[in-house]
Design a protein around this motif. Structure first.
Motif, mmCIF file in Angstrom:
data_model
loop_
_atom_site.group_PDB
_atom_site.id
_atom_site.type_symbol
_atom_site.label_atom_id
_atom_site.label_comp_id
_atom_site.label_asym_id
_atom_site.label_seq_id
_atom_site.Cartn_x
_atom_site.Cartn_y
_atom_site.Cartn_z
ATOM 1 N N ALA A 1 5.733 -4.053 -5.028
ATOM 2 C CA ALA A 1 4.966 -2.806 -4.949
ATOM 3 C C ALA A 1 5.549 -1.882 -3.891
ATOM 4 O O ALA A 1 5.650 -0.667 -4.091
ATOM 5 C CB ALA A 1 3.501 -3.115 -4.639
ATOM 6 N N VAL B 1 1.168 0.333 -1.783
ATOM 7 C CA VAL B 1 1.881 1.590 -2.078
ATOM 8 C C VAL B 1 1.506 2.662 -1.066
ATOM 9 O O VAL B 1 2.381 3.340 -0.506
ATOM 10 C CB VAL B 1 1.577 2.061 -3.509
ATOM 11 N N GLN C 1 4.109 4.380 1.632
ATOM 12 C CA GLN C 1 4.426 5.805 1.601
ATOM 13 C C GLN C 1 4.010 6.512 2.884
ATOM 14 O O GLN C 1 4.677 7.449 3.331
ATOM 15 C CB GLN C 1 3.807 6.445 0.368
ATOM 16 N N ALA D 1 7.395 1.850 -4.496
ATOM 17 C CA ALA D 1 6.768 3.026 -3.888
ATOM 18 C C ALA D 1 7.785 3.959 -3.243
ATOM 19 O O ALA D 1 7.444 5.079 -2.851
ATOM 20 C CB ALA D 1 5.748 2.578 -2.835
#
Length: 297
Positions: free
Chosen positions: A80, A44, A48, A84
């Motif tokens: 995941a 994550v 990001q 995210a």
């Protein structure tokens, strides 16, 4: 000025795969950046960091590739990464751990094509015996063929417990009905081959799985495919270049490792190109790889 296209290559392994790096650059990515020894909990944050460092127009030139060796972990990492992101900060993600997704996709697509060409049928309802069933390719072909309506059977080479555990895990995770069978001795293997419509050999390099005598004795076997190009090959009598060639002395059609490998290469190349060209993010895993391999023939 257009920004460089970047592929962020995430893997739980110690090293990134040079194969995947080469494939990504040849597909047109300007930069391939590896992130190794990555834990699931770190995906994550890495995702990001990638999406928030560019504008919504700039991130259209970014994608994520998930490598490693564990197909379940790769799927978890893909999930995941997808979770995210949010509009308009979204990029494409492609999972292909150890090339297992694209290799399995190519193998199954080749088998389906030969079933249609030589026997005027498909995988639905067919009994598919998978040797080398505990590896990533074996597990992936089991899930794909089960999703296509086949009766997929994981064959145990060392113990039955190991393939039973694998089958239970796949069934729980993917909603399949994959079975298992004892293949720990030659008589047991012959019994499996005698009732199979398709045999898929995904064992480690240099391991002979099925002999020509076992193949010839089966009255039901239609197609056998082998991903092992290292002598001795997994399926005796199947040349590594065979692409729908009838095995001498039998009525069985063989598909060899290099024929499968050529389609695997093209499938991976096209999926990487798909991410580069996509207007909207795409999330690519084994079934997406199979659909691509099927379309390429």
């Amino acid at each position: 000025m257009e920004k460089d296209s970047i592929l962020h290559l995430i893997t739980a392994a110690k090293n990134a795969s040079p194969f995947d790096v080469n494939m990504a650059i040849d597909a047109g990515f300007d930069q391939v950046i590896p992130y190794t020894n990555v834990a699931l909990s770190e995906v994550v944050g890495l995702t990001q960091d990638a999406i928030f460092s560019r504008s919504p127009s700039g991130i259209k030139r970014e994608s994520i590739f998930i490598g490693g060796r564990d197909i379940d972990l790769a799927m978890d990492m893909l999930g995941a990464a997808e979770k995210a992101m949010f509009p308009p900060f979204e990029i494409s993600v492609f999972a292909d751990p150890s090339g297992a997704f694209t290799t399995a996709a190519a193998m199954v697509a080749k088998v389906e094509l030969q079933l249609k060409k030589h026997f005027h049928t498909d995988l639905a309802g067919k009994r598919v015996a998978i040797f080398g069933a505990t590896g990533p390719v074996g597990g992936c072909v089991a899930v794909i063929t089960a999703n296509l309506g086949a009766e997929a059977i994981l064959v145990g080479h060392k113990t039955v417990d190991e393939v039973r555990e694998k089958a239970d895990g796949y069934n729980q995770r993917y909603g399949t009905r994959i079975g298992f069978a004892d293949g720990t001795n030659e008589n047991a293997k012959q019994a499996i081959v005698n009732t199979a419509d398709v045999v898929l050999c995904a064992a480690a390099a240099g391991i002979r799985v099925v002999t020509i005598q076992q193949i010839a004795q089966s009255k039901t076997l239609k197609v056998i495919a082998d991903v092992n190009a290292v002598a001795p090959t997994g399926a005796e009598g199947v040349d590594v270049m065979a692409d729908g060639v009838v095995i001498e002395g039998t009525q069985v059609v063989g598909i060899g490792a290099l024929a499968i490998g050529n389609l695997k290469y093209t499938t991976q190349h096209n999926l990487l190109n798909q991410m580069l060209a996509a207007d909207k993010p795409c999330y690519l895993e084994f079934m997406a790889a199979f659909e691509m391999a099927r379309s390429l023939g």
